[in-house]
Design a protein around this motif. Structure first.
Motif, PDB file in Angstrom:
ATOM      1  N   UNK A   1     -65.009  -3.413 -85.784  1.00  0.00           N
ATOM      2  CA  UNK A   1     -66.008  -3.561 -84.728  1.00  0.00           C
ATOM      3  C   UNK A   1     -66.124  -5.046 -84.414  1.00  0.00           C
ATOM      4  N   UNK A   2     -66.488  -5.384 -83.197  1.00  0.00           N
ATOM      5  CA  UNK A   2     -66.642  -6.776 -82.791  1.00  0.00           C
ATOM      6  C   UNK A   2     -68.124  -7.061 -82.631  1.00  0.00           C
ATOM      7  N   UNK A   3     -68.617  -8.044 -83.383  1.00  0.00           N
ATOM      8  CA  UNK A   3     -70.022  -8.414 -83.317  1.00  0.00           C
ATOM      9  C   UNK A   3     -70.289  -9.199 -82.043  1.00  0.00           C
ATOM     10  N   UNK A   4     -71.315  -8.802 -81.301  1.00  0.00           N
ATOM     11  CA  UNK A   4     -71.669  -9.455 -80.041  1.00  0.00           C
ATOM     12  C   UNK A   4     -72.951 -10.269 -80.141  1.00  0.00           C
TER      13      UNK A   4
ATOM     14  N   UNK B   1     -63.995   1.180 -76.066  1.00  0.00           N
ATOM     15  CA  UNK B   1     -64.535   0.265 -75.057  1.00  0.00           C
ATOM     16  C   UNK B   1     -66.014   0.561 -74.789  1.00  0.00           C
ATOM     17  N   UNK B   2     -66.780   0.608 -75.875  1.00  0.00           N
ATOM     18  CA  UNK B   2     -68.203   0.928 -75.762  1.00  0.00           C
ATOM     19  C   UNK B   2     -69.033  -0.088 -76.533  1.00  0.00           C
ATOM     20  N   UNK B   3     -70.095  -0.557 -75.912  1.00  0.00           N
ATOM     21  CA  UNK B   3     -71.029  -1.460 -76.561  1.00  0.00           C
ATOM     22  C   UNK B   3     -72.192  -0.632 -77.096  1.00  0.00           C
ATOM     23  N   UNK B   4     -72.537  -0.852 -78.357  1.00  0.00           N
ATOM     24  CA  UNK B   4     -73.634  -0.142 -78.997  1.00  0.00           C
ATOM     25  C   UNK B   4     -74.641  -1.149 -79.521  1.00  0.00           C
ATOM     26  N   UNK B   5     -75.868  -0.764 -79.563  1.00  0.00           N
ATOM     27  CA  UNK B   5     -76.935  -1.592 -80.124  1.00  0.00           C
ATOM     28  C   UNK B   5     -77.424  -0.910 -81.395  1.00  0.00           C
ATOM     29  N   UNK B   6     -77.600  -1.689 -82.447  1.00  0.00           N
ATOM     30  CA  UNK B   6     -78.060  -1.142 -83.720  1.00  0.00           C
ATOM     31  C   UNK B   6     -79.530  -0.752 -83.651  1.00  0.00           C
ATOM     32  N   UNK B   7     -79.841   0.398 -84.165  1.00  0.00           N
ATOM     33  CA  UNK B   7     -81.229   0.837 -84.303  1.00  0.00           C
ATOM     34  C   UNK B   7     -81.558   0.910 -85.779  1.00  0.00           C
TER      35      UNK B   7
ATOM     36  N   UNK C   1     -75.790 -10.055 -85.147  1.00  0.00           N
ATOM     37  CA  UNK C   1     -74.473  -9.769 -85.695  1.00  0.00           C
ATOM     38  C   UNK C   1     -73.693 -11.073 -85.799  1.00  0.00           C
ATOM     39  N   UNK C   2     -73.212 -11.352 -86.992  1.00  0.00           N
ATOM     40  CA  UNK C   2     -72.455 -12.581 -87.197  1.00  0.00           C
ATOM     41  C   UNK C   2     -70.987 -12.323 -87.431  1.00  0.00           C
ATOM     42  N   UNK C   3     -70.580 -11.065 -87.539  1.00  0.00           N
ATOM     43  CA  UNK C   3     -69.184 -10.736 -87.779  1.00  0.00           C
ATOM     44  C   UNK C   3     -69.066  -9.305 -88.250  1.00  0.00           C
ATOM     45  N   UNK C   4     -67.834  -8.895 -88.537  1.00  0.00           N
ATOM     46  CA  UNK C   4     -67.615  -7.540 -89.007  1.00  0.00           C
ATOM     47  C   UNK C   4     -66.392  -7.493 -89.911  1.00  0.00           C
ATOM     48  N   UNK C   5     -66.407  -6.511 -90.778  1.00  0.00           N
ATOM     49  CA  UNK C   5     -65.271  -6.215 -91.642  1.00  0.00           C
ATOM     50  C   UNK C   5     -65.092  -4.711 -91.587  1.00  0.00           C
ATOM     51  N   UNK C   6     -63.944  -4.275 -91.058  1.00  0.00           N
ATOM     52  CA  UNK C   6     -63.679  -2.858 -90.845  1.00  0.00           C
ATOM     53  C   UNK C   6     -64.851  -2.221 -90.099  1.00  0.00           C
ATOM     54  N   UNK C   7     -65.601  -1.332 -90.737  1.00  0.00           N
ATOM     55  CA  UNK C   7     -66.701  -0.671 -90.031  1.00  0.00           C
ATOM     56  C   UNK C   7     -68.066  -1.208 -90.421  1.00  0.00           C
ATOM     57  N   UNK C   8     -68.132  -2.289 -91.188  1.00  0.00           N
ATOM     58  CA  UNK C   8     -69.413  -2.881 -91.566  1.00  0.00           C
ATOM     59  C   UNK C   8     -69.696  -4.104 -90.709  1.00  0.00           C
TER      60      UNK C   8
END
Length: 134
Positions: free
Chosen positions: A56-59, A70-76, A85-92
């Motif tokens: 995942x790409x942190x925005x 190609x979908x942007x999601x917001x964490x709830x 979000x400062x970064x991602x590793x695989x799905x975290x």
């Protein structure tokens, strides 16, 4: 008159299911395949030679991009209001708050794990270096 044999998606042979799974690069899509039925869930578990899912790409601002879909999601998630979000590793996703807290968040399970030692390490590494004079 010949009778037609009704087949079910659950009867899909595991080798064909494996060909489908190899083409799914999003972890969320792979989870959805396992949720179809019990035979698919077992077949998905047997396919251990899958390539790693796309990360995942942190925005920032608790948002991330699923580049496969190609979908942007917001964490709830229950995290500090100022966490980004400062970064991602695989799905975290790696989240940092202005107060110094760090978290790993799983958008699929909505689990949040605080990483307090890492927050202290980042704060310590960002301090200006002390100059030592002989």
């Amino acid at each position: 008159m010949a009778s037609r044999h009704a087949s079910s998606w659950s009867d899909l042979p595991s080798d064909l299911l494996g060909l489908v799974l190899v083409r799914l690069h999003s972890l969320a899509d792979r989870v959805r395949v396992g949720a179809v039925c019990q035979p698919w869930r077992c077949g998905a578990r047997l396919n251990t030679k899958l390539p790693p899912p796309m990360p995942l790409v942190a925005l920032g601002d608790k948002a991330y991009l699923d580049i496969v879909n190609n979908a942007v999601h917001k964490l709830n998630l229950i995290v500090p209001r100022d966490a980004n979000c400062g970064g991602s590793v695989e799905h975290l996703l790696f989240l940092r708050s202005d107060g110094g807290g760090c978290f790993l968040a799983d958008p699929l399970s909505e689990a949040v794990h605080p990483v307090p030692d890492l927050a202290f390490f980042i704060k310590d590494r960002n301090r200006p270096a002390k100059r030592c004079y002989p």
